[in-house]
Write a protein that holds these residues in place. Structure first.
Motif, PDB file in Angstrom:
ATOM      1  N   VAL A 142       3.607   8.315   4.281  1.00 54.66           N
ATOM      2  CA  VAL A 142       4.869   7.365   4.217  1.00 54.66           C
ATOM      3  C   VAL A 142       6.038   8.379   4.735  1.00 54.66           C
ATOM      4  N   ASP A 143       7.002   7.758   5.523  1.00 56.08           N
ATOM      5  CA  ASP A 143       8.232   8.614   5.870  1.00 56.08           C
ATOM      6  C   ASP A 143       9.166   8.015   5.016  1.00 56.08           C
ATOM      7  N   HIS A 144      10.230   8.977   4.595  1.00 51.47           N
ATOM      8  CA  HIS A 144      11.276   8.548   3.615  1.00 51.47           C
ATOM      9  C   HIS A 144      12.738   9.197   4.269  1.00 51.47           C
TER      10      HIS A 144
ATOM     11  N   GLY B 167      -6.738   3.395   4.647  1.00 53.96           N
ATOM     12  CA  GLY B 167      -5.583   3.313   4.125  1.00 53.96           C
ATOM     13  C   GLY B 167      -5.602   3.287   2.594  1.00 53.96           C
ATOM     14  N   THR B 168      -6.479   3.880   2.018  1.00 55.00           N
ATOM     15  CA  THR B 168      -6.538   4.131   0.625  1.00 55.00           C
ATOM     16  C   THR B 168      -5.645   5.125   0.120  1.00 55.00           C
TER      17      THR B 168
ATOM     18  N   GLU C 203       0.218  -3.072   5.293  1.00 54.39           N
ATOM     19  CA  GLU C 203       0.968  -1.994   5.891  1.00 54.39           C
ATOM     20  C   GLU C 203       2.229  -1.465   4.864  1.00 54.39           C
ATOM     21  N   VAL C 204       1.922  -0.268   4.565  1.00 55.09           N
ATOM     22  CA  VAL C 204       2.606   0.102   3.425  1.00 55.09           C
ATOM     23  C   VAL C 204       3.885   0.894   3.970  1.00 55.09           C
ATOM     24  N   THR C 205       5.191   0.302   3.345  1.00 54.76           N
ATOM     25  CA  THR C 205       6.527   0.667   4.149  1.00 54.76           C
ATOM     26  C   THR C 205       7.228   1.382   2.724  1.00 54.76           C
ATOM     27  N   ARG C 206       8.200   2.048   3.379  1.00 56.90           N
ATOM     28  CA  ARG C 206       8.602   2.844   2.126  1.00 56.90           C
ATOM     29  C   ARG C 206       9.735   2.185   1.196  1.00 56.90           C
TER      30      ARG C 206
ATOM     31  N   LYS D  74       8.108  13.078   5.021  1.00 54.68           N
ATOM     32  CA  LYS D  74       6.827  12.426   4.856  1.00 54.68           C
ATOM     33  C   LYS D  74       6.220  12.907   3.390  1.00 54.68           C
ATOM     34  N   TYR D  75       5.451  11.891   2.899  1.00 51.69           N
ATOM     35  CA  TYR D  75       4.859  12.208   1.609  1.00 51.69           C
ATOM     36  C   TYR D  75       3.468  11.257   1.544  1.00 51.69           C
TER      37      TYR D  75
END
Ligand code: COA
Length: 427
Positions: free
Chosen positions: A357-359, A352-353, A380-383, A364-365
């Protein structure tokens, strides 16, 4: 439950230093509400754009896990809403230019009076002193904090580094100040002011050079290659290229393919406990007992010669092949990794480093994830939010405003055109 769940942040930050801090707090579970100027928002939304009509990577990569409300602070109704937010938040974080918050009427004294539990955290370029009123960006901080004068090669100009030690570094310092103040509040019941100056943050990361400045007063810095080259030292710590400059001399050395691949290099450290293994690996077993090489002090004037010999060996293989061999003998070393190699490294994705992410508008990026791993509170990374995406939700659910009050605020223009976020189509 996330570590900072229940903590509400009024995020009045922009560009990089402040957003780094609040993104970290959001990753730990705080409810981070980003206040942005209607129409444009954080200036970075529209800077360095690569996909038309989408928020820039600069913005998205610094504002994950946040909510966005648009408020015009030059509009009296906008300020009224802001004051209501200050009453229900635990922390206000800002990194405006010196004096901006006071001009808004948001002085520490007044905020403390209205909400004594509120922690007010600020990034400025400089602390009190001759430059206190200056606006500052990353590279200015690197220069004023001692990094640039000690980075680069002796015969070249000062250099800035790509690591954003002024912006992201100070954001990290500020985040620590905030959680410390939150901890203190559990016993004192009171908020306090947390200040981080970018110059101070950079200097904190450059402390070994302040160490060397003082060592220099007692004689030459023998761990710097200029010592072995017989070049006298001046009055200030010099730039030392890729010398480690510490107790375990190290260098960046060429590996196979360096002629065409700009990153075909390895960092090699001649750590004393494995000196014997190094001699065997590179084919110089005689150096283990030779009085010119056997002891660390004897090696210091010969670092160029020693690393030149080691490089003859590293150039016979790729950086990864060299790593495989050196690790067998616990010789500290590291490949020079390009951003492309890092982006493609599967182990960094697994931890997870690096995250994908979807935007809604950019697709996706890749982004960095949380570098700090908590066992009971994984991130948990969210946009990142669209501009003003949560304005209505925050007025309603956080501030508990009723329909008529919300309608009056909207009619005043304080929130801008919130129904249709300006830069992007609705999801
Ligand atoms: N609605 C209306 N106006 C708003 C607003 C909002 N939601 N949010 C901010 N503003 C206004 C401010 O009130 C200020 O107006 P004023 O000067 O009339 O009082 C104005 O926007 C500009 O703020 P400022 O911080 O001066 O922005 P800048 O773009 O000119 O400068 C920096 C940018 C980064 C140089 C400066 O903010 C700074 O030095 N910050 C501290 C150091 C720092 O963090 N630097 C690193 C950034 S990565």
């Amino acid at each position: 439950m996330k570590a900072l769940e229940g903590v509400r942040i009024l995020d009045f930050t922009h560009v990089q230093s402040g957003p780094t801090c609040t993104q970290l707090l959001a990753w730990f579970g705080a409810d981070v509400i980003k206040v942005e100027r209607p129409g444009t928002g954080d200036i970075t939304r529209g800077q360095l754009c690569d996909v038309p009509e989408a928020d820039s990577l600069y913005f998205t990569m610094l504002n994950h896990n946040k909510r966005s409300i648009t408020l015009d602070t030059k509009n009296p109704q906008g300020m009224e809403v802001l004051w209501e937010m200050a009453k229900v938040c635990d922390v206000l974080v800002e990194n405006f230019a010196p004096g901006v918050l006071d001009r808004m009427g948001f002085s520490w004294e007044r905020l403390h009076e209205v909400n004594p539990r509120l922690i007010v955290a600020s990034v400025k370029g400089f602390g009190p002193g001759p430059y206190a009123d200056c606006k500052v960006y990353e590279n200015v901080a690197q220069c004023a904090g001692g990094s640039a004068s000690t980075t680069g090669f002796r015969d070249g100009p000062p250099l800035v580094t790509g690591a954003q030690i002024g912006d992201s570094g100070t954001g990290l310092h500020l985040a620590l100040g905030i959680v410390t103040a939150l901890f203190h509040r559990t016993t004192s019941g009171l908020g306090q002011k947390v200040d981080c100056a970018m110059q101070d943050g950079v200097l904190n990361l450059c402390r070994i050079k302040l160490r060397d400045q003082q060592r220099l007063e007692h004689g030459p810095l023998k761990e710097y290659s200029q010592f072995g080259e017989g070049i006298p030292f001046g009055k200030a710590v010099p730039r030392a290229g890729n010398d480690s400059g510490g107790g375990q001399p190290g260098r960046i050395l060429k590996c196979k393919g360096w002629e065409t691949d700009p990153d075909a290099y390895i960092y090699f450290i001649t750590q004393t406990p494995v000196w014997g293994a190094i001699c065997d690996v590179i084919g110089e077993p005689g150096w283990k007992t030779d009085p010119d090489y056997a002891k660390p002090a004897a090696r210091l004037p010969r670092l160029n010669e020693i690393f030149g010999r080691i490089e003859q060996w590293t150039m016979t293989m790729t950086k990864f092949e060299a790593m495989d061999i050196l690790n067998i003998y616990h010789i500290p070393c590291g490949p020079i990794l390009s951003m492309k190699e890092i982006a493609e490294e599967t182990s960094l994705r697994e931890t997870g480093t690096v995250v994908e992410v979807d935007h809604p508008t950019r697709g996706k990026y890749l982004s960095v994830g949380n570098p700090i791993k908590l066992s009971a509170s994984p991130t948990e990374v969210t946009r990142s939010p669209l501009l003003g995406e949560h304005t209505d939700e925050i007025l309603r659910d956080v501030l508990k405003f009723d329909d008529s009050r919300i309608a009056a605020i909207m009619a005043s223009g304080a929130t801008g055109a919130t129904e249709a976020p300006s830069r992007v189509a609705a999801e």
